[in-house]
Design a protein around this motif. Sequence first.
Motif, PDB file in Angstrom:
ATOM      1  N   GLY A   1     -23.158 -28.039  43.773  1.00 59.53           N
ATOM      2  CA  GLY A   1     -22.916 -29.426  43.390  1.00 59.53           C
ATOM      3  C   GLY A   1     -24.137 -30.095  42.793  1.00 59.53           C
ATOM      4  N   LEU A   2     -25.123 -29.284  42.355  1.00 57.85           N
ATOM      5  CA  LEU A   2     -26.356 -29.859  41.811  1.00 57.85           C
ATOM      6  C   LEU A   2     -26.513 -29.617  40.311  1.00 57.85           C
ATOM      7  N   GLY A   3     -25.780 -28.648  39.763  1.00 62.99           N
ATOM      8  CA  GLY A   3     -25.985 -28.266  38.366  1.00 62.99           C
ATOM      9  C   GLY A   3     -25.862 -29.418  37.392  1.00 62.99           C
TER      10      GLY A   3
ATOM     11  N   ASN B   1     -26.938 -24.253  32.462  1.00 60.07           N
ATOM     12  CA  ASN B   1     -25.974 -24.866  33.385  1.00 60.07           C
ATOM     13  C   ASN B   1     -24.651 -25.161  32.687  1.00 60.07           C
ATOM     14  N   LEU B   2     -24.722 -25.765  31.507  1.00 62.85           N
ATOM     15  CA  LEU B   2     -23.501 -26.161  30.811  1.00 62.85           C
ATOM     16  C   LEU B   2     -22.726 -24.949  30.295  1.00 62.85           C
ATOM     17  N   VAL B   3     -23.436 -23.918  29.822  1.00 60.64           N
ATOM     18  CA  VAL B   3     -22.746 -22.703  29.367  1.00 60.64           C
ATOM     19  C   VAL B   3     -22.094 -21.997  30.553  1.00 60.64           C
ATOM     20  N   ASN B   4     -22.791 -21.933  31.689  1.00 59.48           N
ATOM     21  CA  ASN B   4     -22.203 -21.312  32.882  1.00 59.48           C
ATOM     22  C   ASN B   4     -20.971 -22.075  33.352  1.00 59.48           C
ATOM     23  N   ASN B   5     -21.039 -23.413  33.315  1.00 60.55           N
ATOM     24  CA  ASN B   5     -19.873 -24.216  33.698  1.00 60.55           C
ATOM     25  C   ASN B   5     -18.701 -23.944  32.752  1.00 60.55           C
TER      26      ASN B   5
END
Length: 494
Positions: free
Chosen positions: A456-458, A393-397
Amino acid sequence: MGIGWEDIILGFKRTTRQFLQDILEHITESFVVTDLQGKIVFFNKGSERLFLYRPEEVVGRHIVMLGAPRPNVLQEIRKGNTFRGEISLMRKTGERFPAHVVCVPLRDERGKPMGMMGVAKDLTDEREKEKAEKEIMRLKSFYENLIASLNDGVLIIDGDGRISYVNNRFEEITGYGKAEIVGRHYKHLVAKEALEHFTREIYGETDDSGKNKKTFESTFLTKDKKRIPVLVSSSPLTEGNKKGIIIVITDVTEINALKKELFQSEKMTLLGKLAGEIAHEINNPLGGLIIATQMLIDDLEKRPVSRRKLLKELREIEREASRCRMFIARVLNFARMIPEDKTKVNVHDMIEDALLLVQRQCKLEGIDLIKDFWDGDIFVTGNTSNLQQVVINLVNNAREAILPSAGLIIIRTYLRNDDRKQWACIEINDSGKGIPPEIMDRIFDPFFTTKPNGTGLGLSVSKRIVEEHGGRIIVRSLLGKGSSFVINLPYGEQ
């Protein structure tokens, strides 16, 4: 014809009259004398304090100005009778107040009534006390009914840890009746593995304000020994010299089930976004398998093949097949609904497996993915699949914050000491656009997103996962410079 003070003490010697007058002037209670028509002839200092009039303002005027007595009282006095009772009187300010009065006839030498003597005592304080006591009883009844009807379980434990009160909802949650549980020690309610943590939390140190309100998760045992997850809120309770703790419990069985479904839904959404990466990672070894197989078939059909060459090509097929199987196993392990059990996790291995699903996409978009790992292994106690979900999630963001430009994502790991704890840290830095200050406080809110197709859940799910591991996520960001998300997890086996 009216009477005067001299008439009242007629027959006394002068010294005796003065002595009596001094006594009446200085007694605490209000003392008033009237004639039979109700005209005031004497008004002592106690009356001044009670009614707020000076004697010259009332002497000669009718006693009705003081709010009493009622006409029938004077009638009783004329008949020679005494009146005792509570009536409403009135001060100079117009304020009415309750008073206890005693009115007796003042008689002449022949015993015939010639006036009235009245003594009044202000009952305001007593009435206020009675009113306050009634209000206390009303509030007590109200709060008892309120607590009894709450949708959360409530129990109160005394200074020895014994249960002194439980409400109706507590009985429903645990299956215990009041008679069965009141008087027993709270340790009978808490699961053995959770007892030490529960005790430490409710008896923990107070905060700077001197309060000790705690909220934490625990596991309770029902009457039939079934384990139920509960959210616990505890606060100190003091009543006089008695000390105890009030504890509110919420059964979170259904909430936890919904939370797992939410996590799984977000995980499936994430896999959908990574479908291209997954297809690529499978296609590469499959392509190698097909080529190696075709070459082997071609060799076998056209000419004799040596044993050495045959083994070489078969090993190539096996290598590509194993690579494909390993990748599929990792994807399935990430995707499947697994128990929330925690095991010993190698942080570096966990990150490497997570990056398998995102590194190709980063390369295609011109984003360099750099790993700067701590020398040596770092271990935490956790759920590998859930922690991988946080990293992805954090890498995709970070990747989406950099696009459409090329950029850089650095993943660092290190150990840090803080608050008498050692933390395993995973820091994900990007060279993206940064987070606007006005939305910084909302980025972890469920369903909050700035992306057109975002759920909005990641970040919300990621924060929850990290907190369930006893950790926290720290965010730093500069608009136009990039952002840094630091995952802090308790180091070692817990």
